[in-house]
Design an enzyme around this catalytic site. Structure first.
Site, short mmCIF file in Angstrom:
data_model
loop_
_atom_site.label_atom_id
_atom_site.label_comp_id
_atom_site.label_asym_id
_atom_site.label_seq_id
_atom_site.Cartn_x
_atom_site.Cartn_y
_atom_site.Cartn_z
N TYR A 261 11.60 1.04 -10.52
CA TYR A 261 10.57 0.32 -10.03
C TYR A 261 11.54 -0.91 -11.34
O TYR A 261 11.59 -1.76 -11.93
CB TYR A 261 9.37 0.48 -10.25
CG TYR A 261 9.11 0.86 -9.20
CD1 TYR A 261 9.28 0.82 -8.03
CD2 TYR A 261 8.00 1.91 -8.56
CE1 TYR A 261 9.62 1.67 -6.56
CE2 TYR A 261 7.54 2.61 -7.48
CZ TYR A 261 8.33 2.26 -6.11
OH TYR A 261 7.83 2.15 -4.94
N GLU B 1 -0.48 -4.38 -19.72
CA GLU B 1 -1.80 -5.00 -20.10
C GLU B 1 -3.03 -4.49 -19.57
O GLU B 1 -4.21 -4.86 -20.10
CB GLU B 1 -1.92 -5.62 -18.64
CG GLU B 1 -0.79 -7.12 -18.58
CD GLU B 1 -0.64 -7.73 -17.77
OE1 GLU B 1 -1.98 -8.42 -16.99
OE2 GLU B 1 0.78 -8.25 -17.37
N GLY C 145 19.53 4.07 0.60
CA GLY C 145 19.27 2.35 -0.31
C GLY C 145 17.92 2.02 1.58
O GLY C 145 17.58 0.89 1.22
N ILE C 146 17.39 3.00 2.31
CA ILE C 146 17.02 2.41 2.80
C ILE C 146 15.19 2.16 2.41
O ILE C 146 14.58 1.13 2.95
CB ILE C 146 16.63 3.53 3.60
CG1 ILE C 146 17.27 4.02 4.52
CG2 ILE C 146 15.41 3.56 5.17
CD1 ILE C 146 17.50 5.41 5.37
N GLU D 85 0.70 -0.64 0.28
CA GLU D 85 0.62 0.31 -0.33
C GLU D 85 0.58 1.15 -0.09
O GLU D 85 0.53 2.04 -0.09
CB GLU D 85 -0.82 -0.22 1.41
CG GLU D 85 -1.88 1.80 1.56
CD GLU D 85 -2.49 1.89 0.48
OE1 GLU D 85 -3.50 2.43 0.37
OE2 GLU D 85 -3.47 0.24 -0.64
#
Length: 166
Positions: free
Chosen positions: A134, A146, A98-99, A86
């Site tokens: 991502y 899609e 990098g957290i 979420e």
């Protein structure tokens, strides 16, 4: 800044006041400052009460929460158990260390350990830096690839539909 003081752990009920503050920071970052409607008490009940509706990981610098990842399990009739992320948020002073990646990786490990078939989340379209990050890790943008469309029924419209008055 040194990351040696940062620890990642499961959230506890007593973290909810700080988590609510981070949720508001995320809403401000997303240009939706009036979005959050939860109190720390509701968060405590929903996450740590009799029926746990979500799970949460936090990153801490001492007693101060600097990031969180809130997630829950859902079910796909095509694939079975899945995990939905979420929120993933790192307060500005702790970004680029990098957290966020560590939190995301821990959530992914939870999904793997629980034999989930996928990890899903949404990202605002204007957040190009996150989208590219991502994608660089193998994620697929379902809107583009899609043509899935995200819908929401809420508030008065939700109640009206549920009560067969709409």
């Amino acid at each position: 800044m040194d990351n040696s003081t940062i620890s990642i752990r499961d959230a506890k009920p007593e973290d909810c006041d700080q988590i609510i503050t981070l949720i508001q920071e995320l809403a401000n970052f997303a240009n939706m400052p009036n979005g959050p409607k939860l109190s720390a008490d509701v968060l405590r009940k929903d996450g740590f009460g009799e029926e746990k509706m979500f799970r949460c990981l936090v990153a801490c610098d001492g007693d101060c929460l600097v990031a969180y990842a809130l997630y829950f399990f859902n079910y796909s009739t095509w694939e079975g158990v899945n995990l939905y992320l979420e929120d993933l948020y790192v307060t500005p002073a702790y970004r680029h260390r990098g957290i966020g990646t560590k939190l995301w990786r821990k959530v992914a490990q939870v999904a793997v350990d629980r034999k989930c078939n996928r990890l899903d989340w949404v990202c605002l379209g204007w957040n190009k830096q996150s989208i590219e990050f991502y994608k660089s890790k193998g994620s697929v943008n379902l809107t583009l690839d899609e043509d899935w469309n995200l819908f929401r029924l809420s508030g008065d419209n939700l109640r009206a539909f549920a009560n067969n008055s709409q």
